[in-house]
Write a protein that holds these residues in place. Sequence first.
Motif, PDB file in Angstrom:
ATOM      1  N   ILE A 162      -7.640   5.703 -12.283  1.00  0.00           N
ATOM      2  CA  ILE A 162      -7.410   6.055 -10.882  1.00  0.00           C
ATOM      3  C   ILE A 162      -8.210   5.185  -9.921  1.00  0.00           C
ATOM      4  O   ILE A 162      -7.736   4.868  -8.836  1.00  0.00           O
ATOM      5  N   MET A 220      -6.268   1.859  -9.639  1.00  0.00           N
ATOM      6  CA  MET A 220      -5.055   2.027  -8.828  1.00  0.00           C
ATOM      7  C   MET A 220      -5.398   2.096  -7.343  1.00  0.00           C
ATOM      8  O   MET A 220      -4.780   1.420  -6.514  1.00  0.00           O
ATOM      9  N   ALA A 221      -6.406   2.910  -7.018  1.00  0.00           N
ATOM     10  CA  ALA A 221      -6.801   3.043  -5.614  1.00  0.00           C
ATOM     11  C   ALA A 221      -7.305   1.707  -5.076  1.00  0.00           C
ATOM     12  O   ALA A 221      -6.964   1.300  -3.953  1.00  0.00           O
ATOM     13  N   ALA A 280      -4.412  -0.619  -4.290  1.00  0.00           N
ATOM     14  CA  ALA A 280      -3.760  -0.263  -3.024  1.00  0.00           C
ATOM     15  C   ALA A 280      -4.573  -0.776  -1.844  1.00  0.00           C
ATOM     16  O   ALA A 280      -4.023  -1.367  -0.907  1.00  0.00           O
ATOM     17  N   TYR A 332      -2.409  -4.278  -0.475  1.00  0.00           N
ATOM     18  CA  TYR A 332      -1.305  -3.796   0.369  1.00  0.00           C
ATOM     19  C   TYR A 332      -1.800  -3.637   1.786  1.00  0.00           C
ATOM     20  O   TYR A 332      -2.966  -3.363   2.037  1.00  0.00           O
ATOM     21  N   ASN A 333      -0.842  -3.811   2.707  1.00  0.00           N
ATOM     22  CA  ASN A 333      -1.125  -3.608   4.108  1.00  0.00           C
ATOM     23  C   ASN A 333      -0.376  -2.366   4.521  1.00  0.00           C
ATOM     24  O   ASN A 333       0.827  -2.417   4.706  1.00  0.00           O
ATOM     25  N   PHE A 334      -1.032  -1.228   4.584  1.00  0.00           N
ATOM     26  CA  PHE A 334      -0.260  -0.032   4.882  1.00  0.00           C
ATOM     27  C   PHE A 334      -0.980   0.835   5.914  1.00  0.00           C
ATOM     28  O   PHE A 334      -2.191   0.723   6.116  1.00  0.00           O
ATOM     29  N   ASP A 351      -3.410 -13.571  -2.890  1.00  0.00           N
ATOM     30  CA  ASP A 351      -2.198 -12.795  -2.608  1.00  0.00           C
ATOM     31  C   ASP A 351      -0.948 -13.525  -3.114  1.00  0.00           C
ATOM     32  O   ASP A 351       0.047 -12.902  -3.467  1.00  0.00           O
ATOM     33  N   ARG A 403       6.384 -11.122  -7.488  1.00  0.00           N
ATOM     34  CA  ARG A 403       7.483 -10.364  -6.869  1.00  0.00           C
ATOM     35  C   ARG A 403       8.751 -11.202  -6.836  1.00  0.00           C
ATOM     36  O   ARG A 403       9.842 -10.708  -7.114  1.00  0.00           O
ATOM     37  N   GLU A 405       6.356  -3.276  -8.842  1.00  0.00           N
ATOM     38  CA  GLU A 405       4.992  -3.080  -8.355  1.00  0.00           C
ATOM     39  C   GLU A 405       4.056  -2.621  -9.477  1.00  0.00           C
ATOM     40  O   GLU A 405       2.931  -3.098  -9.611  1.00  0.00           O
ATOM     41  N   MET A 426      -4.445 -11.715   5.869  1.00  0.00           N
ATOM     42  CA  MET A 426      -3.142 -11.035   5.948  1.00  0.00           C
ATOM     43  C   MET A 426      -2.280 -11.670   7.044  1.00  0.00           C
ATOM     44  O   MET A 426      -2.751 -11.909   8.154  1.00  0.00           O
ATOM     45  N   SER A 427      -1.045 -11.913   6.720  1.00  0.00           N
ATOM     46  CA  SER A 427      -0.141 -12.488   7.713  1.00  0.00           C
ATOM     47  C   SER A 427       0.337 -11.392   8.647  1.00  0.00           C
ATOM     48  O   SER A 427       0.367 -10.224   8.293  1.00  0.00           O
ATOM     49  N   LYS A 437       9.630  -4.687   4.709  1.00  0.00           N
ATOM     50  CA  LYS A 437       9.399  -4.710   3.273  1.00  0.00           C
ATOM     51  C   LYS A 437      10.363  -3.744   2.599  1.00  0.00           C
ATOM     52  O   LYS A 437      10.739  -2.727   3.169  1.00  0.00           O
ATOM     53  N   ASN A 494      10.142   0.081  -2.016  1.00  0.00           N
ATOM     54  CA  ASN A 494       9.176   0.263  -3.094  1.00  0.00           C
ATOM     55  C   ASN A 494       7.815  -0.337  -2.745  1.00  0.00           C
ATOM     56  O   ASN A 494       6.788   0.160  -3.148  1.00  0.00           O
ATOM     57  N   GLN A 495       7.834  -1.410  -1.932  1.00  0.00           N
ATOM     58  CA  GLN A 495       6.552  -1.986  -1.523  1.00  0.00           C
ATOM     59  C   GLN A 495       5.871  -1.158  -0.443  1.00  0.00           C
ATOM     60  O   GLN A 495       4.659  -1.205  -0.280  1.00  0.00           O
ATOM     61  N   ALA A 514       4.622   2.050  -2.601  1.00  0.00           N
ATOM     62  CA  ALA A 514       3.701   1.801  -3.718  1.00  0.00           C
ATOM     63  C   ALA A 514       2.225   2.086  -3.396  1.00  0.00           C
ATOM     64  O   ALA A 514       1.572   2.802  -4.158  1.00  0.00           O
ATOM     65  N   PRO A 515       1.679   1.556  -2.272  1.00  0.00           N
ATOM     66  CA  PRO A 515       0.245   1.781  -2.053  1.00  0.00           C
ATOM     67  C   PRO A 515      -0.116   3.259  -2.008  1.00  0.00           C
ATOM     68  O   PRO A 515      -1.178   3.652  -2.517  1.00  0.00           O
ATOM     69  N   TYR A 516       0.757   4.062  -1.422  1.00  0.00           N
ATOM     70  CA  TYR A 516       0.449   5.490  -1.326  1.00  0.00           C
ATOM     71  C   TYR A 516       0.424   6.131  -2.706  1.00  0.00           C
ATOM     72  O   TYR A 516      -0.402   6.979  -3.000  1.00  0.00           O
ATOM     73  N   LEU A 517       1.366   5.695  -3.551  1.00  0.00           N
ATOM     74  CA  LEU A 517       1.385   6.251  -4.914  1.00  0.00           C
ATOM     75  C   LEU A 517       0.166   5.792  -5.705  1.00  0.00           C
ATOM     76  O   LEU A 517      -0.420   6.556  -6.466  1.00  0.00           O
ATOM     77  N   PHE A 518      -0.233   4.526  -5.485  1.00  0.00           N
ATOM     78  CA  PHE A 518      -1.399   4.014  -6.208  1.00  0.00           C
ATOM     79  C   PHE A 518      -2.678   4.745  -5.822  1.00  0.00           C
ATOM     80  O   PHE A 518      -3.549   5.001  -6.647  1.00  0.00           O
ATOM     81  N   ILE A 519      -2.799   5.061  -4.548  1.00  0.00           N
ATOM     82  CA  ILE A 519      -4.060   5.629  -4.077  1.00  0.00           C
ATOM     83  C   ILE A 519      -4.100   7.151  -4.225  1.00  0.00           C
ATOM     84  O   ILE A 519      -5.166   7.767  -4.175  1.00  0.00           O
TER      85      ILE A 519
END
Lengths: 274, 292
Positions: free
Chosen positions: A88, A91-92, A95, A99-101, A165, A172, A178, B1-2, B8, B11-12, B15-20
Amino acid sequence: MRRAPSTGKVLTYAGLIALTLLFLAPVVWTALSSFKDRTELAARPPTLFPQSFAVENYTEALSRFDFTVYLRNSLVVTVSATVLTLAINAMAAYALAKYNFRGRDLLFLVTLGTIMIPLQIILIPLQQVASQLGMTNSLLGMIIPPAATPTGVFLLRQYMLTIPDELVEAARIDGAGELRIFWRLILPLCRPALAVVTIFSVIWRWNDFLWPLVIAQSQDLYTLPVALAQFNSEEVVPFNYILAMSVVSMLPVIIVFLLTQRHIVKGIAQTGLR
Amino acid sequence: MSRRRTVKPWNQRLAPYLFIAPNMLIFGVFIIYPALNGFVVSAYDSNNGRTFRPVGTDNYGNLFSDAEFWTAARATAVFVFAFVVLCTAGAIGLALLLNQRIRGRAFFRAVFFLPVLLSPVVVGLLWSWILERRAGALNSVLGADIPWLIDGKLALGVAVFVGVWTHVGFYTLITMAGLQGIDGSYYEAARLDGATAWQRFRFVTWPLLRPTTLVVVVLGLIAGFQAFDFIYTLTGGGPLGATTLMVQYIYEHAFRSPIRYGLAAAGSVVLFVTIFALTMLNFLYARRREAV
């Protein structure tokens, strides 16, 4: 260059040797004393090398007390908690690093902030949560609550930031999913950082005392440190057995450390712990 | 980061939410919720762990009028201060020693790291045995009769020493990593300018090591406030509560009869606020130093 050692060098080595004695002697003496029988242990002044060489301390501690049960509990908790932590945390970290979220910075801040909330400080409400979830008096209760470690996430994230990156992008474009990128590309590249998190997780879980003490109500759930501390305070167990158990409890982490030690310094140097 | 605003694929984005998620779930349930709930619990009193009733700030009142709390708070303050100072200084000293070109560096590094590997329970046992007044090894070697664990002030000093002995190897490792991050050209320049070893430390190493020192100080503070397990087997908190630190005070009120959850929770809140405030002060101080 060959020349007589300077005073600085001499002082350095003298200091190092004195300090080595301070750090090593207590442990070596404990190991030696675990082979002394009870009369020899009580001898004044204490002896350095065991005269009796009482291997019975080990064999009897193993057979007379539920020592194997504690050993097994410690092993189960350490191994499964470490596997869970690695999974875990990695994985965290992935992320947060790749990732840029929306909400990323907030979640990273939350992760860092939890370093300031050690288990000792939230002992009472945490015990209440564990009991509401039916986790008290079970190995699961020892494994799951401390599994998410902020330090692990932080170390792994810092390491993953050094992975370009473009590598992820290329994978990809090649059509990798992923999860596959994470599993087949990122994790193998993070081996040094994973080694660091592994060794620390093993040390923490194997040696953990307060949380297993709070969770284990029945004696058959004791881990080694809990059993050692309880026996020591109640004095129901002769000290020669306690010593033998202590030595057995030291061995596994020392072996894991010796196997992974070159990764540790490298891993810490390459991650953000500075 | 660009900063490209490309759309996107789903799935992209997901994905981060599922990973974290798994990590955050455990953080939420087992750290953040209990931490917040600690404030709530501290406003309730219980009848030996059962039937809770709200009491407002009574627990804090009782806490602050409890002489044992102040004894524990004072002991904790002394312990943490000495622990942090000695760990930080020790880590820098050891790291500088180990950073030189010496034979057997890996060996020495492993030796100083050895106590980090040991269970604090075992560490406490081991030192209690060495420092035992009559049968202990140290008094035998010294030919002395020093009441290491019987005299309160001495026992607290011993607790600090054992704490530093256990932890300093870890901070040394972090400091060594920090030292290796300092560019060697600074030292060459200093040497060309004729700087002495002390001047090289004072004007190159010390300032450039500051971020590492900050990490060590903050981690040390947090570890110091957590100290309990090795003291439990070293002195049991005695003599007369001289080595009973806050965590043990909290533990005893929470899990030993008569159970006083509320009081213990109030103690936890006080401890948490203290750690939080001191950590923030450290970061603020570090930031101000950078701005100057």
